[in-house]
Design an enzyme around this catalytic site. Structure first.
Site, PDB file in Angstrom:
ATOM      1  N   GLU A  82      -8.270 -11.300   4.022  1.00  0.00           N
ATOM      2  CA  GLU A  82      -7.126 -10.776   4.805  1.00  0.00           C
ATOM      3  C   GLU A  82      -5.892 -10.591   3.931  1.00  0.00           C
ATOM      4  O   GLU A  82      -4.765 -10.877   4.334  1.00  0.00           O
ATOM      5  CB  GLU A  82      -6.868 -11.629   6.036  1.00  0.00           C
ATOM      6  CG  GLU A  82      -8.047 -11.441   6.979  1.00  0.00           C
ATOM      7  CD  GLU A  82      -7.802 -11.754   8.419  1.00  0.00           C
ATOM      8  OE1 GLU A  82      -6.655 -11.636   8.880  1.00  0.00           O
ATOM      9  OE2 GLU A  82      -8.785 -12.096   9.081  1.00  0.00           O
TER      10      GLU A  82
HETATM   11  N1  CAA Z   1       2.788  -2.099  10.319  1.00  0.00           N
HETATM   12  C1  CAA Z   1       2.861  -0.767  10.549  1.00  0.00           C
HETATM   13  N2  CAA Z   1       2.831   0.172   9.557  1.00  0.00           N
HETATM   14  C2  CAA Z   1       2.656  -0.287   8.300  1.00  0.00           C
HETATM   15  C3  CAA Z   1       2.534  -1.658   7.976  1.00  0.00           C
HETATM   16  C4  CAA Z   1       2.607  -2.571   9.059  1.00  0.00           C
HETATM   17  N3  CAA Z   1       2.525  -3.904   8.879  1.00  0.00           N
HETATM   18  N4  CAA Z   1       2.372  -1.781   6.646  1.00  0.00           N
HETATM   19  C5  CAA Z   1       2.375  -0.538   6.137  1.00  0.00           C
HETATM   20  N5  CAA Z   1       2.573   0.366   7.143  1.00  0.00           N
HETATM   21  C6  CAA Z   1       2.677   1.809   7.056  1.00  0.00           C
HETATM   22  C7  CAA Z   1       3.870   2.220   6.176  1.00  0.00           C
HETATM   23  O1  CAA Z   1       5.058   2.303   6.934  1.00  0.00           O
HETATM   24  C8  CAA Z   1       3.427   3.573   5.664  1.00  0.00           C
HETATM   25  O2  CAA Z   1       3.615   4.546   6.683  1.00  0.00           O
HETATM   26  P1  CAA Z   1       4.463   5.908   6.426  1.00  0.00           P
HETATM   27  O3  CAA Z   1       3.902   6.533   5.178  1.00  0.00           O
HETATM   28  O4  CAA Z   1       4.269   6.719   7.652  1.00  0.00           O
HETATM   29  O5  CAA Z   1       5.862   5.481   6.240  1.00  0.00           O
HETATM   30  C9  CAA Z   1       1.925   3.418   5.534  1.00  0.00           C
HETATM   31  O6  CAA Z   1       1.539   2.334   6.387  1.00  0.00           O
HETATM   32  C10 CAA Z   1       1.490   3.120   4.114  1.00  0.00           C
HETATM   33  O7  CAA Z   1       2.145   1.929   3.730  1.00  0.00           O
HETATM   34  P2  CAA Z   1       2.318   1.493   2.229  1.00  0.00           P
HETATM   35  O8  CAA Z   1       2.829   2.658   1.426  1.00  0.00           O
HETATM   36  O9  CAA Z   1       3.087   0.232   2.222  1.00  0.00           O
HETATM   37  O10 CAA Z   1       0.800   1.237   1.805  1.00  0.00           O
HETATM   38  P3  CAA Z   1       0.211   0.716   0.451  1.00  0.00           P
HETATM   39  O11 CAA Z   1      -0.900   1.593   0.040  1.00  0.00           O
HETATM   40  O12 CAA Z   1       1.317   0.488  -0.533  1.00  0.00           O
HETATM   41  O13 CAA Z   1      -0.480  -0.678   0.856  1.00  0.00           O
HETATM   42  C11 CAA Z   1      -0.667  -2.996   1.203  1.00  0.00           C
HETATM   43  C12 CAA Z   1       0.189  -1.742   1.337  1.00  0.00           C
HETATM   44  C13 CAA Z   1       0.211  -4.077   1.816  1.00  0.00           C
HETATM   45  C14 CAA Z   1      -0.992  -3.354  -0.225  1.00  0.00           C
HETATM   46  C15 CAA Z   1      -1.991  -2.802   2.031  1.00  0.00           C
HETATM   47  O14 CAA Z   1      -2.867  -1.909   1.398  1.00  0.00           O
HETATM   48  C16 CAA Z   1      -2.723  -4.104   2.305  1.00  0.00           C
HETATM   49  O15 CAA Z   1      -2.305  -4.885   3.173  1.00  0.00           O
HETATM   50  N6  CAA Z   1      -3.844  -4.340   1.582  1.00  0.00           N
HETATM   51  C17 CAA Z   1      -4.679  -5.519   1.814  1.00  0.00           C
HETATM   52  C18 CAA Z   1      -5.762  -5.211   2.797  1.00  0.00           C
HETATM   53  C19 CAA Z   1      -6.391  -6.450   3.316  1.00  0.00           C
HETATM   54  O16 CAA Z   1      -5.736  -7.344   3.827  1.00  0.00           O
HETATM   55  N7  CAA Z   1      -7.713  -6.503   3.223  1.00  0.00           N
HETATM   56  C20 CAA Z   1      -8.437  -7.580   3.781  1.00  0.00           C
HETATM   57  C21 CAA Z   1      -9.629  -7.069   4.527  1.00  0.00           C
HETATM   58  S1  CAA Z   1      -9.866  -7.669   6.147  1.00  0.00           S
HETATM   59  C22 CAA Z   1     -10.555  -9.203   6.006  1.00  0.00           C
HETATM   60  O17 CAA Z   1     -10.531  -9.823   4.988  1.00  0.00           O
HETATM   61  C23 CAA Z   1     -11.142  -9.715   7.265  1.00  0.00           C
HETATM   62  C24 CAA Z   1     -12.091 -10.842   7.129  1.00  0.00           C
HETATM   63  O18 CAA Z   1     -13.246 -10.667   6.906  1.00  0.00           O
HETATM   64  C25 CAA Z   1     -11.603 -12.221   7.357  1.00  0.00           C
END
Ligand code: CAA
Length: 380
Positions: A363
């Site tokens: 996550e």
């Molecule tokens: N709420 C709403 N919108 C959001 C948001 C949020 N929390 N975070 C980002 N956004 C939106 C942004 O506003 C942007 O929108 P616009 O272009 O329209 O303005 C869009 O999403 C893209 O955002 P970023 O440019 O910030 O995206 P990024 O490519 O830089 O990535 C990141 C950000 C935080 C690194 C993200 O990719 C991330 O969280 N990565 C990790 C994924 C993850 O947690 N993976 C785990 C898998 S699930 C798991 O593990 C489950 C399990 O089995 C237990």
């Protein structure tokens, strides 16, 4: 934040504790050895309402708040972190997302059976080349008019083989980047959907983590969650709540290890006295208890913000970052306090030490939490 729990919150904590101690604890070492998913236990947990605790009762859920969820996650994680991750994924990643963004039909068809404890859900985002970089989805959901044609592979999927409802994040229009991603609901048994290999993991071995393969799976259009292209934002918002769940899991693992270390320190004697009478051990326990309490308060803070409808993304990432780090420290110290016994299965702390590691990885790794936090504190 009100630091006094309500009677309802305390009752939830007590019920989770009873379940953990009486139902989960007896088989937890065996399940870890044989990497066996707690199938019967999950059914019972679901029947008690813990897989859809926060869902509106009109969809079969418990209608509880996020604070209650943190308390329940702590109690389950203290004993069986594998059961806890199944619970976290069902509550935070599947139920919350469906209830917040799903259509009425999707809620009746997919949310209600999970909330009632009849089915298990999975959240499928990670791929061989898109773990942290969630926009780089290789799985495709091509728009075919009345359905999407789904192709690709998902990795490390929690509840991979025990689930029957899967939320799959896939790219529909590569040109549009993150705005071309959709979240679609896939059901077990759809043609072309294969549950692949099970991972042989270091920790949370009772959790069934699988590769999933989609070969020309036809998914009806009505299974898309939200508007076309909403999938990435859906995933980000859903993961925010998920991070409260995993932070609570990490805190619970640490709290469980602390309990065992305290109990052991009262039994074990060296140099003519209980080992907790040696300041070296007493000070370790004091540090561990302080860290667990700080992590608990951070989890409750994020939960309370969410319950009040405030922005909780930063608080959730902070809680996950801190709780997963102290889970490493506290479980390692618990092994140290147990000495040689700590290194053998029977004493349980070695499993907790192995289980704790994943909380810094899934996550969103600790590094991802730092991206979320730093962007938040540096925003204008
Ligand atoms: N709420 C709403 N919108 C959001 C948001 C949020 N929390 N975070 C980002 N956004 C939106 C942004 O506003 C942007 O929108 P616009 O272009 O329209 O303005 C869009 O999403 C893209 O955002 P970023 O440019 O910030 O995206 P990024 O490519 O830089 O990535 C990141 C950000 C935080 C690194 C993200 O990719 C991330 O969280 N990565 C990790 C994924 C993850 O947690 N993976 C785990 C898998 S699930 C798991 O593990 C489950 C399990 O089995 C237990």
């Amino acid at each position: 934040m009100d630091f006094k729990y309500t009677e309802e919150q305390l009752a939830v904590k007590e019920a989770a504790r009873d379940f953990a101690q009486n139902v989960l604890k007896p088989g937890v070492i065996e399940r870890d050895i044989h990497a066996k998913f707690p199938e019967e236990e999950a059914k019972e947990l679901g029947a008690l309402g813990f897989l859809g605790m926060m869902v509106d009762p009109k969809y079969g859920g418990g209608g509880m708040d996020t604070v209650s969820y943190v308390l329940a996650m702590e109690e389950i994680s203290k004993v069986d972190a594998s059961m806890a991750v199944c619970m976290s994924v069902c509550n935070s990643l599947v139920c919350w997302g469906l209830e917040r963004f799903g259509t009425e039909e999707q809620k009746q068809k997919f949310l209600a059976p999970i909330a009632r404890g009849e089915k298990i859900g999975a959240f499928c985002l990670s791929e061989p080349e898109a773990g942290s970089d969630a926009t780089s989805q290789r799985t495709t959901a091509i728009d075919m008019g009345d359905h999407y044609l789904l192709n690709g592979t998902k990795n490390w999927i929690t509840n991979g083989s025990s689930a029957s409802i899967y939320i799959v994040i896939a790219q529909t229009d590569k040109e549009k980047g993150h705005r071309g991603i959709n979240a679609i609901i896939v059901e077990r048994g759809m043609d072309g959907f294969i549950v692949g290999e099970k991972e042989d993991k270091m920790g949370i071995r009772g959790s069934d983590t699988h590769t999933l393969i989609f070969n020309d799976v036809k998914v009806p259009k009505e299974n898309r969650i939200g508007e076309e292209g909403f999938g990435f934002k859906f995933a980000m918002q859903t993961l925010g709540g998920g991070r409260i769940g995993i932070a609570s899991q990490a805190m619970g693992i640490a709290a469980g290890a602390l309990d065992l270390a305290i109990a052991y320190s009262k039994e074990r004697q060296t140099f003519g006295k209980e080992i907790n009478k040696h300041q070296g051990i007493a000070f370790k326990l004091a540090d561990m208890a302080t860290q667990v309490q700080a992590a608990r308060l951070m989890c409750l803070n994020a939960a309370s913000l969410k319950d009040q409808g405030e922005d909780f993304a930063e608080a959730a990432s902070m809680a996950k970052l801190y709780a997963s780090d102290i889970a490493q420290t506290v479980t390692t110290e618990a092994v140290q306090i147990h000495g040689g016994y700590g290194y053998v299965r029977e004493y349980e702390v070695e499993r907790m030490m192995r289980d704790a590691k994943i909380t810094q990885i899934y996550e969103g790794t600790s590094e991802i939490q730092k991206i979320v936090i730093s962007r938040s504190i540096l925003a204008d």
